[in-house]
Design a protein around this motif. Structure first.
Motif, PDB file in Angstrom:
ATOM      1  N   VAL A 160       0.830  -1.206   0.000  1.00 18.49           N
ATOM      2  CA  VAL A 160       0.000   0.000   0.000  1.00 18.49           C
ATOM      3  C   VAL A 160       0.868   1.261   0.000  1.00 18.49           C
ATOM      4  CG1 VAL A 160      -1.775   1.283   1.252  1.00 18.49           C
ATOM      5  CG2 VAL A 160      -1.857  -1.213   1.180  1.00 18.49           C
ATOM      6  N   GLY A 161       1.926   1.256   0.821  1.00 18.66           N
ATOM      7  CA  GLY A 161       2.782   2.436   0.926  1.00 18.66           C
ATOM      8  C   GLY A 161       3.493   2.777  -0.368  1.00 18.66           C
ATOM      9  N   SER A 162       4.013   1.759  -1.054  1.00 16.51           N
ATOM     10  CA  SER A 162       4.705   2.007  -2.329  1.00 16.51           C
ATOM     11  C   SER A 162       3.745   2.550  -3.378  1.00 16.51           C
ATOM     12  CB  SER A 162       5.361   0.714  -2.830  1.00 16.51           C
ATOM     13  OG  SER A 162       6.363   0.284  -1.951  1.00 16.51           O
ATOM     14  N   ALA A 163       2.532   2.009  -3.398  1.00 22.59           N
ATOM     15  CA  ALA A 163       1.528   2.497  -4.345  1.00 22.59           C
ATOM     16  C   ALA A 163       1.201   3.967  -4.093  1.00 22.59           C
ATOM     17  CB  ALA A 163       0.267   1.648  -4.251  1.00 22.59           C
ATOM     18  N   LEU A 164       1.081   4.348  -2.823  1.00 21.61           N
ATOM     19  CA  LEU A 164       0.794   5.746  -2.487  1.00 21.61           C
ATOM     20  C   LEU A 164       1.955   6.654  -2.876  1.00 21.61           C
ATOM     21  CD1 LEU A 164      -0.862   5.305   1.025  1.00 21.61           C
ATOM     22  CD2 LEU A 164      -1.993   5.990  -1.092  1.00 21.61           C
ATOM     23  N   SER A 165       3.178   6.202  -2.628  1.00 19.79           N
ATOM     24  CA  SER A 165       4.350   6.996  -2.999  1.00 19.79           C
ATOM     25  C   SER A 165       4.435   7.165  -4.514  1.00 19.79           C
ATOM     26  CB  SER A 165       5.633   6.335  -2.469  1.00 19.79           C
ATOM     27  OG  SER A 165       5.691   6.393  -1.066  1.00 19.79           O
ATOM     28  N   LEU A 166       4.068   6.118  -5.263  1.00 20.27           N
ATOM     29  CA  LEU A 166       4.069   6.217  -6.722  1.00 20.27           C
ATOM     30  C   LEU A 166       3.048   7.245  -7.206  1.00 20.27           C
ATOM     31  CD1 LEU A 166       4.416   2.547  -8.023  1.00 20.27           C
ATOM     32  CD2 LEU A 166       5.983   4.447  -8.420  1.00 20.27           C
ATOM     33  N   LEU A 167       1.869   7.234  -6.593  1.00 22.72           N
ATOM     34  CA  LEU A 167       0.849   8.222  -6.956  1.00 22.72           C
ATOM     35  C   LEU A 167       1.335   9.638  -6.676  1.00 22.72           C
ATOM     36  CD1 LEU A 167      -2.396   6.463  -5.632  1.00 22.72           C
ATOM     37  CD2 LEU A 167      -1.710   6.794  -8.022  1.00 22.72           C
ATOM     38  N   MET A 168       2.030   9.818  -5.553  1.00 25.96           N
ATOM     39  CA  MET A 168       2.573  11.125  -5.221  1.00 25.96           C
ATOM     40  C   MET A 168       3.611  11.567  -6.245  1.00 25.96           C
ATOM     41  SD  MET A 168       2.698  13.753  -3.202  1.00 25.96           S
ATOM     42  CE  MET A 168       1.758  13.186  -1.779  1.00 25.96           C
ATOM     43  N   LEU A 169       4.497  10.634  -6.642  1.00 25.03           N
ATOM     44  CA  LEU A 169       5.519  10.952  -7.642  1.00 25.03           C
ATOM     45  C   LEU A 169       4.879  11.261  -8.996  1.00 25.03           C
ATOM     46  CD1 LEU A 169       8.278   8.297  -6.833  1.00 25.03           C
ATOM     47  CD2 LEU A 169       8.393  10.763  -6.432  1.00 25.03           C
ATOM     48  N   ALA A 170       3.860  10.503  -9.371  1.00 21.80           N
ATOM     49  CA  ALA A 170       3.172  10.753 -10.637  1.00 21.80           C
ATOM     50  C   ALA A 170       2.499  12.122 -10.619  1.00 21.80           C
ATOM     51  CB  ALA A 170       2.151   9.659 -10.901  1.00 21.80           C
ATOM     52  N   ALA A 171       1.950  12.495  -9.470  1.00 21.80           N
ATOM     53  CA  ALA A 171       1.253  13.778  -9.360  1.00 21.80           C
ATOM     54  C   ALA A 171       2.199  14.965  -9.551  1.00 21.80           C
ATOM     55  CB  ALA A 171       0.552  13.880  -8.009  1.00 21.80           C
ATOM     56  N   VAL A 172       3.475  14.764  -9.161  1.00 19.48           N
ATOM     57  CA  VAL A 172       4.445  15.857  -9.302  1.00 19.48           C
ATOM     58  C   VAL A 172       5.322  15.673 -10.540  1.00 19.48           C
ATOM     59  CG1 VAL A 172       4.482  16.328  -6.834  1.00 19.48           C
ATOM     60  CG2 VAL A 172       6.138  14.716  -7.784  1.00 19.48           C
ATOM     61  N   GLY A 173       4.937  14.728 -11.426  1.00 21.03           N
ATOM     62  CA  GLY A 173       5.628  14.561 -12.700  1.00 21.03           C
ATOM     63  C   GLY A 173       6.931  13.795 -12.653  1.00 21.03           C
ATOM     64  N   ARG A 174       7.124  12.961 -11.613  1.00 22.49           N
ATOM     65  CA  ARG A 174       8.377  12.217 -11.488  1.00 22.49           C
ATOM     66  C   ARG A 174       8.204  10.714 -11.722  1.00 22.49           C
ATOM     67  NH1 ARG A 174      12.281  13.708  -6.727  1.00 22.49           N
ATOM     68  NH2 ARG A 174      13.597  12.477  -8.119  1.00 22.49           N
TER      69      ARG A 174
END
Length: 232
Positions: A160-174
Motif C-alpha cells: 500500500v505504501g509504495s503504491a501511495l508513494s508512486l501516486l505522489m511521484l506521478a502527481a508531481v511529474g516524477r
C-alpha cells in the motif's frame, strides 16, 4: 541492475525488508533513472507476493498503525521538500537510522507498540518518497517481531505504501510511462529473487533475521549518505 534487483528481492523475501535499501544506492550510482519511481514500482509486486505467501501471519493492528503513519508521511513529503532540500532530509534520516542501529546493538530494546510503529510509518513515508528506501525505520521499530509476522505485516504495509508513494511521484511529474517501462523490464528478476527466498527463509532464526534487519538498515543509511555525497 538485474542482478541487484534479484539479490534485493531475495533479501526482502527472507527478512521482510532489504529490496530498496540494497538496490537504491547501487541504482543511483549505476542507473539513476531507476530512482525513485521504477524501484518503487518494482517494490509493489514484491511486497504483494510477500503478503500473500504468509497472509495468515499478518498482524492487522500493527499494519494499520504503520499504514496510517505511512500515508501521513507520504503526504508530508511534498510539503517538507518545499522547506528543506532532499539532500538535507536524506542526511538527517540516515543519521537517525544509524543512531537507532547503534542503540539497538548497545542493548536498547524497542517494543513494537502501535505508537512507535505509527511514527516509523510516518518516517518511512517521507523517506521512501524522497529516496525510495523507506524500510529502515520499520527495521528498527519491528526488529524483535517473529520473522513470519514481520515479513507478512511489512509486505502489506509496503504494498500500500509504495503504491501511495508512486501516486505522489506521478502527481508531481516524477513517474511516467518511461519509468514504468524500466520497471517492467526488471520485473522477472523480482519474481525470481522472491522465489529463491522461499527455501532460504526457513533456515534463518529469529536472531539471524534481527541481525539481517540491522545490517540492512545500516547499509541503507550508508547508501543514502553515499548517494547524497556523489549527487551534485
Amino acid at each position: 541492475m538485474a542482478v541487484t534487483v534479484f539479490l534485493g528481492a531475495c533479501l526482502q523475501g527472507i527478512g521482510g525488508v532489504g529490496f530498496a535499501m540494497f538496490s537504491a544506492p547501487l541504482a543511483a550510482l549505476l542507473f539513476p533513472a531507476l530512482v525513485p519511481g521504477p524501484l518503487l514500482a518494482l517494490g509493489c509486486p514484491l511486497a504483494l507476493m510477500t503478503c500473500i505467501r504468509e497472509f495468515r501471519a499478518i498482524e492487522w493492528p500493527t499494519a494499520a498503525a504503520a499504514l496510517v503513519g505511512r500515508v501521513i508521511g507520504t503526504g508530508l513529503a511534498g510539503l517538507i521538500l518545499t522547506l528543506l532540500s532532499a539532500q538535507v532530509l536524506s542526511v538527517l534520516f540516515a543519521l537517525l537510522i544509524l543512531t537507532g542501529v547503534a542503540l539497538s546493538l548497545a542493548g536498547w530494546r524497542v517494543a513494537a507498540t502501535r505508537t512507535r510503529i505509527g511514527i516509523a510509518g510516518l518516517a518511512s513515508g517521507v523517506m521512501g518518497t524522497i529516496t525510495s528506501a523507506g524500510a529502515p525505520p520499520f527495521a528498527i521499530a519491528m526488529q524483535h517481531m517473529p520473522p513470519d509476522r514481520l515479513r507478512a505485516t511489512l509486505g502489506c504495509v509496503f504494498f500500500v505504501g509504495s503504491a501511495l508513494s508512486l501516486l505522489m511521484l506521478a502527481a508531481v511529474g516524477r513517474f511516467d510511462g518511461s519509468h514504468l517501462y524500466l520497471s517492467v523490464l526488471l520485473l522477472p528478476w523480482i519474481v525470481l529473487g522472491f522465489w529463491a527466498s522461499s527455501p532460504l527463509n526457513r533456515r534463518f532464526s529469529r536472531k539471524a533475521v534481527r541481525a539481517l534487519l540491522l545490517g540492512l538498515a545500516t547499509a541503507g543509511a550508508l547508501g543514502v549518505l553515499f548517494r547524497t555525497w556523489i549527487t551534485p
